[in-house]
Design a protein around this motif. Sequence first.
Motif, mmCIF file in Angstrom:
data_model
loop_
_atom_site.group_PDB
_atom_site.id
_atom_site.type_symbol
_atom_site.label_atom_id
_atom_site.label_comp_id
_atom_site.label_asym_id
_atom_site.label_seq_id
_atom_site.Cartn_x
_atom_site.Cartn_y
_atom_site.Cartn_z
ATOM 1 N N VAL A 185 0.850 -1.206 0.000
ATOM 2 C CA VAL A 185 0.000 0.000 0.000
ATOM 3 C C VAL A 185 0.877 1.245 0.000
ATOM 4 O O VAL A 185 1.754 1.391 0.854
ATOM 5 C CB VAL A 185 -0.930 -0.012 1.244
ATOM 6 C CG1 VAL A 185 -1.510 1.364 1.511
ATOM 7 C CG2 VAL A 185 -2.023 -1.047 1.052
ATOM 8 N N PRO A 186 0.687 2.141 -0.999
ATOM 9 C CA PRO A 186 1.559 3.328 -1.070
ATOM 10 C C PRO A 186 1.135 4.382 -0.044
ATOM 11 O O PRO A 186 -0.058 4.613 0.154
ATOM 12 C CB PRO A 186 1.329 3.826 -2.494
ATOM 13 C CG PRO A 186 -0.017 3.335 -2.885
ATOM 14 C CD PRO A 186 -0.288 2.068 -2.110
ATOM 15 N N VAL A 187 2.137 5.027 0.587
ATOM 16 C CA VAL A 187 1.792 6.055 1.581
ATOM 17 C C VAL A 187 1.076 7.230 0.922
ATOM 18 O O VAL A 187 0.381 7.974 1.597
ATOM 19 C CB VAL A 187 3.028 6.550 2.372
ATOM 20 C CG1 VAL A 187 3.634 5.422 3.184
ATOM 21 C CG2 VAL A 187 4.061 7.199 1.471
ATOM 22 N N MET A 188 1.240 7.378 -0.390
ATOM 23 C CA MET A 188 0.521 8.452 -1.076
ATOM 24 C C MET A 188 -0.989 8.219 -1.018
ATOM 25 O O MET A 188 -1.768 9.140 -1.210
ATOM 26 C CB MET A 188 0.967 8.563 -2.544
ATOM 27 C CG MET A 188 2.330 9.201 -2.744
ATOM 28 S SD MET A 188 2.447 10.871 -2.061
ATOM 29 C CE MET A 188 1.225 11.742 -3.024
ATOM 30 N N ARG A 189 -1.418 6.990 -0.790
ATOM 31 C CA ARG A 189 -2.853 6.707 -0.768
ATOM 32 C C ARG A 189 -3.391 6.400 0.618
ATOM 33 O O ARG A 189 -4.605 6.478 0.831
ATOM 34 C CB ARG A 189 -3.178 5.540 -1.714
ATOM 35 C CG ARG A 189 -2.838 5.859 -3.152
ATOM 36 C CD ARG A 189 -3.703 5.117 -4.131
ATOM 37 N NE ARG A 189 -5.091 5.509 -4.073
ATOM 38 C CZ ARG A 189 -6.012 5.111 -4.939
ATOM 39 N NH1 ARG A 189 -5.677 4.293 -5.913
ATOM 40 N NH2 ARG A 189 -7.266 5.493 -4.834
ATOM 41 N N ALA A 190 -2.539 5.984 1.545
ATOM 42 C CA ALA A 190 -3.037 5.641 2.886
ATOM 43 C C ALA A 190 -1.902 5.769 3.884
ATOM 44 O O ALA A 190 -0.771 5.382 3.585
ATOM 45 C CB ALA A 190 -3.591 4.213 2.891
ATOM 46 N N LEU A 191 -2.219 6.284 5.068
ATOM 47 C CA LEU A 191 -1.182 6.373 6.108
ATOM 48 C C LEU A 191 -1.370 5.284 7.160
ATOM 49 O O LEU A 191 -0.729 5.297 8.207
ATOM 50 C CB LEU A 191 -1.170 7.761 6.749
ATOM 51 C CG LEU A 191 -0.531 8.845 5.844
ATOM 52 C CD1 LEU A 191 -0.581 10.213 6.506
ATOM 53 C CD2 LEU A 191 0.911 8.486 5.473
ATOM 54 N N ALA A 192 -2.278 4.350 6.882
ATOM 55 C CA ALA A 192 -2.403 3.139 7.702
ATOM 56 C C ALA A 192 -2.552 2.000 6.707
ATOM 57 O O ALA A 192 -3.172 2.171 5.644
ATOM 58 C CB ALA A 192 -3.617 3.221 8.607
ATOM 59 N N ASP A 193 -1.982 0.866 7.039
ATOM 60 C CA ASP A 193 -2.061 -0.262 6.106
ATOM 61 C C ASP A 193 -3.531 -0.602 5.845
ATOM 62 O O ASP A 193 -4.372 -0.445 6.734
ATOM 63 C CB ASP A 193 -1.309 -1.466 6.682
ATOM 64 C CG ASP A 193 -0.941 -2.454 5.590
ATOM 65 O OD1 ASP A 193 -1.197 -2.168 4.412
ATOM 66 O OD2 ASP A 193 -0.388 -3.517 5.924
ATOM 67 N N ASP A 194 -3.813 -1.050 4.627
ATOM 68 C CA ASP A 194 -5.196 -1.316 4.239
ATOM 69 C C ASP A 194 -5.210 -2.592 3.393
ATOM 70 O O ASP A 194 -4.855 -2.571 2.211
ATOM 71 C CB ASP A 194 -5.712 -0.114 3.428
ATOM 72 C CG ASP A 194 -7.126 -0.336 2.896
ATOM 73 O OD1 ASP A 194 -7.603 -1.490 2.927
ATOM 74 O OD2 ASP A 194 -7.730 0.641 2.427
ATOM 75 N N PRO A 195 -5.622 -3.723 4.011
ATOM 76 C CA PRO A 195 -5.561 -5.005 3.293
ATOM 77 C C PRO A 195 -6.363 -5.006 1.995
ATOM 78 O O PRO A 195 -5.986 -5.663 1.031
ATOM 79 C CB PRO A 195 -6.140 -6.021 4.288
ATOM 80 C CG PRO A 195 -6.102 -5.347 5.621
ATOM 81 C CD PRO A 195 -6.110 -3.868 5.389
ATOM 82 N N GLU A 196 -7.465 -4.255 1.961
ATOM 83 C CA GLU A 196 -8.279 -4.232 0.734
ATOM 84 C C GLU A 196 -7.535 -3.513 -0.389
ATOM 85 O O GLU A 196 -7.512 -3.977 -1.536
ATOM 86 C CB GLU A 196 -9.627 -3.535 0.991
ATOM 87 C CG GLU A 196 -10.583 -4.365 1.824
ATOM 88 C CD GLU A 196 -10.771 -5.781 1.272
ATOM 89 O OE1 GLU A 196 -11.066 -5.923 0.078
ATOM 90 O OE2 GLU A 196 -10.588 -6.750 2.048
ATOM 91 N N LEU A 197 -6.892 -2.393 -0.055
ATOM 92 C CA LEU A 197 -6.113 -1.664 -1.054
ATOM 93 C C LEU A 197 -4.923 -2.516 -1.501
ATOM 94 O O LEU A 197 -4.575 -2.553 -2.688
ATOM 95 C CB LEU A 197 -5.662 -0.318 -0.457
ATOM 96 C CG LEU A 197 -4.797 0.613 -1.303
ATOM 97 C CD1 LEU A 197 -5.362 0.825 -2.696
ATOM 98 C CD2 LEU A 197 -4.633 1.967 -0.607
#
Length: 490
Positions: A293-305
């Motif tokens: 998961v790229p930090v540009m899209r989320a600042l917490a891990d996201d299993p769905e992403l």
Amino acid sequence: VRFDAAAVPRVKAWLASFAAEIATADMVDAFNTTFRTMRAALGRDPSELRVLWRNVAFSAPGLAKLTSDAEVAAFVDGAFKAGAEARSSTIGDPANGAPGDPRTWVAGTRSPDMVLILAADDEASLDAECASLTAALQPLASAPVYVEHGHTRAAEPGHEHFGFRDGISQPGVRGRSGPNEFFTPRLLDPSDPLARTFAAPGQPLVWPGEFLLNLPQQLTDGSPPTASVTRVCGPAWATNGSYLVFRRLRQDVPAFNAMVARAAAALRAHPEFATITDELAGALIVGRFKSGVPVMRALADDPELAKDVYASNNFLFEHDTPAVKPRSGSGLAVDTFPPAHADGTGARCPFAAHVRKVNPRDETTDFGGAANTLARRLIRRGIPYGPDYDAGDPASAAADRGLLFLAYCSSIQRQFEDFVLDWVNADAPHDDSGPDPVVGLASARTMTWRDARGVPVERTPMGPSPVVATGGAYLFAPAKSAILNRLARP
Ligand code: HEM
């Protein structure tokens, strides 16, 4: 494999028969199409489809033995002709006998004439093929045939030894593989203006001459990315061949973990980073969480992403990332994850983060506009080697593990060396960033962290690089036709 002049006629005879075995782009492309069709129909990876691919590449001295000094001189790339050992200090490896100095490299990887690459889905067939090729080649060789084993990590397939998912982002190659099929699948609807420049979200289209010699390349004079120029890169028989950069990169996992923990602790001293975890600090150092998961899209891990490899690669740095329109029947899902917003100040993803250093995407750099960065792309085909790190086993830290870094390009100088020197090892493309904390080689390695306004608040000493070269070679992987029509010929 090393061979001397006396063995050349026998090497040529062997190459003439081996050429039939080489995995061509057509073969791999046909397999990938079948794989994708079956995966779509079955709803799972078709593990019953199994292959073994073979390829061969040569160093400049190896090619000179099989052709002539004049023909090797006709290769334009100076780095290829000089070789990986001679160029190693240029890209930051030490030259004082310390680890990384070519004199410390694994002896077998030094000065090869010919390198064979085998890749298979199951270890037993790989080992059998490797044994049979070694037996065939040893009588031609002037030194013991050296074998290097790479493998996907059993515990975490697709993840490198620091634990991060690898192999997500690759350039797309322009052009067709047949009258009705693009070489790189096009997932964007033709009505989407981005379909002219992107094969898939976050996957820009690059002219094939960036990876194959003597074919159309990107222009770097401010022209749009769709413009091309064909330059002579080597002798006519080298057309459709590719340079292959091999670096055997040893990874020190405890040193990497300690570097991340030190950075997180230093950051926590600042009010705006008071709650930062080691996990997030590691993600900001790489630019992606371990899941990909790229930090540009989320600042917490996201299993769905993480599960959506296209959405995981759909981000820009300098501009807001526009939504793309999936082509119907392409299998590309509508991306409903929060989009990436412009981060021109490095407040969100540090300028030094590995993925931002090695691919600044839409950013203007000291090399020029974003289109120019397309002339600094590599097709990465690396694979981990060595046992997994086991934190519970004190002996595990000392084991030799890392990445067999393998990357294809049409100019080792421009796409690998200049890019490493100018950006990876340096305070660029952004001033006051620090070198790449994962692989940057520099005497003082610091990483600059910025607050929400993009103002530097912390410059963390990162210590020595947790990645050290223990082998390498600059190679040329010819087209099958070049083997048959030139290299195997007297
Ligand atoms: C052991 C050393 C290395 C490790 C652990 C490592 C790790 C990673 C990881 C985890 C990613 C993210 C996955 C992805 O975007 O596909 C990545 C991407 C990438 N790495 Fe490395 N890497 C290493 C060495 C290198 C070197 C030496 C280079 C080139 C000089 C390089 C160039 C790239 C590029 C071009 C990308 C894709 C970035 C993008 O397109 O967004 N890596 N690497």
